[in-house]
Design a protein around this motif. Structure first.
Motif, mmCIF file in Angstrom:
data_model
loop_
_atom_site.group_PDB
_atom_site.id
_atom_site.type_symbol
_atom_site.label_atom_id
_atom_site.label_comp_id
_atom_site.label_asym_id
_atom_site.label_seq_id
_atom_site.Cartn_x
_atom_site.Cartn_y
_atom_site.Cartn_z
ATOM 1 N N PHE A 1 3.668 7.439 2.901
ATOM 2 C CA PHE A 1 3.953 6.230 3.675
ATOM 3 C C PHE A 1 3.705 4.990 2.828
ATOM 4 N N GLN B 1 -0.103 11.684 3.585
ATOM 5 C CA GLN B 1 -0.571 12.442 4.747
ATOM 6 C C GLN B 1 -0.251 13.916 4.557
ATOM 7 N N TYR C 1 0.124 5.369 1.169
ATOM 8 C CA TYR C 1 -0.763 6.371 1.746
ATOM 9 C C TYR C 1 -0.059 7.723 1.708
ATOM 10 N N PHE D 1 3.952 -0.066 8.624
ATOM 11 C CA PHE D 1 4.245 1.165 7.901
ATOM 12 C C PHE D 1 5.738 1.479 7.919
ATOM 13 N N ARG E 1 -3.623 16.175 8.946
ATOM 14 C CA ARG E 1 -4.668 15.329 8.378
ATOM 15 C C ARG E 1 -4.317 13.870 8.624
ATOM 16 N N GLY E 2 -5.320 13.029 8.509
ATOM 17 C CA GLY E 2 -5.060 11.593 8.583
ATOM 18 C C GLY E 2 -4.468 11.097 7.281
ATOM 19 N N LEU E 3 -4.170 9.811 7.249
ATOM 20 C CA LEU E 3 -3.610 9.216 6.044
ATOM 21 C C LEU E 3 -4.705 8.981 5.008
ATOM 22 N N LYS F 1 -2.865 0.345 -4.046
ATOM 23 C CA LYS F 1 -2.429 -0.900 -3.440
ATOM 24 C C LYS F 1 -2.165 -1.954 -4.494
ATOM 25 N N PHE G 1 -5.547 7.002 1.390
ATOM 26 C CA PHE G 1 -5.157 5.889 0.545
ATOM 27 C C PHE G 1 -4.848 6.381 -0.864
ATOM 28 N N LEU H 1 3.581 14.061 3.061
ATOM 29 C CA LEU H 1 4.325 12.936 3.629
ATOM 30 C C LEU H 1 3.738 11.646 3.065
ATOM 31 N N PHE I 1 0.829 -1.201 0.000
ATOM 32 C CA PHE I 1 0.000 0.000 0.000
ATOM 33 C C PHE I 1 0.869 1.259 0.000
ATOM 34 N N LEU J 1 -0.956 -4.347 9.329
ATOM 35 C CA LEU J 1 -0.282 -3.446 8.401
ATOM 36 C C LEU J 1 0.981 -2.875 9.060
#
Lengths: 118, 117
Positions: free
Chosen positions: A90, A38, A36, A108, A42-44, A49, A46, A88, A34, A106
């Motif tokens: 990930f 960021q 992601y 990271f 903020r959150g991650l 994948k 998607f 950023l 995957f 998962l």
């Protein structure tokens, strides 16, 4: 130990140039892979994948990633970077059990900061 | 469709105080995750729920951390007492359980940024 490596803490590119964010992993078998992104505070989100099939995966916002089994890599790429891509990134892997189903959780990488200059 | 909701977004407390974080996952998502994200690091799983059952809490420091998801929907993560080292971002994520969970995309909330003084 299972791990994900993002060897570059930061990647800097000029707008319009191609970008690559690297990811390698040390996980037995062929895990699910995957990416992601960021943005600040903020959150991650998607991006894309790899589950199976074609090694080249296309995702959101023009990003794509290529699974390379022999090099255990899953580098993120984009042909032409935008300033708004600065964020950023990930990489994450989900291990698979010997019987083919998933196991564990998962994992990271530490993240790579992408800076795109105008 | 509403995303994963977390509150509060920011919290500042003094050490030894209790603190709680709340998460409401995407409607219909059976699996809920709590992650810890330290500065400059990727998220690390604390606990995973399948409906109301905590199926993996092996990384949760149980001496001070607790979590619940009583009705299999929203969830609360608690720290009591908080320590200086708990300063971090606490992320909640959810995913639908439709098959091989490893293939599922996890959808993340904005996180709660905790500062312990």
């Amino acid at each position: 130990a299972q791990s994900v490596a993002q060897p570059e803490d930061q990647v800097k590119v000029a707008e319009g140039n191609p970008l690559t964010v690297k990811c390698t992993y040390s996980v037995s078998g062929n895990p699910y892979l995957f990416w992601y992104v960021q943005y600040p505070n903020r959150g991650l989100q998607f991006l894309l994948k790899y589950i199976t099939g074609d090694n080249l995966v296309k995702g959101s916002y023009g990003f794509e990633a290529e699974f390379n089994k022999s090099q255990t890599s899953f580098h993120l790429k984009k042909p032409s970077a935008l300033v708004s891509d600065s964020a950023l990134y990930f990489c994450a892997v989900h291990p698979k059990a010997d019987y083919g189903g998933s196991q564990g959780n998962l994992i990271f990488g530490k993240g790579t900061k992408l800076s795109v200059k105008p | 469709e509403a995303g994963v909701v977390q509150s509060p977004r920011y919290k500042i407390i003094e050490k030894k105080q209790p603190v709680a974080f709340w998460c409401n996952p995407i409607s219909g998502h059976n699996t809920l995750y709590w992650y810890l994200q330290n500065l400059g690091q990727g998220p690390e799983l604390l606990i995973r729920y399948e409906n109301e059952e905590a199926v993996d809490d092996s990384q949760l420091p149980k001496d001070r951390f607790s979590a619940e998801r009583l009705k299999g929907v929203d969830s609360t993560l608690k720290i009591q007492p908080a320590e200086l080292g708990d300063s971090a971002v606490y992320l909640c994520a959810s995913s639908p359980r439709q098959g091989d969970r490893g293939q599922e995309t996890q959808y993340f909330g904005p996180g709660t940024r905790l500062l312990v003084l």
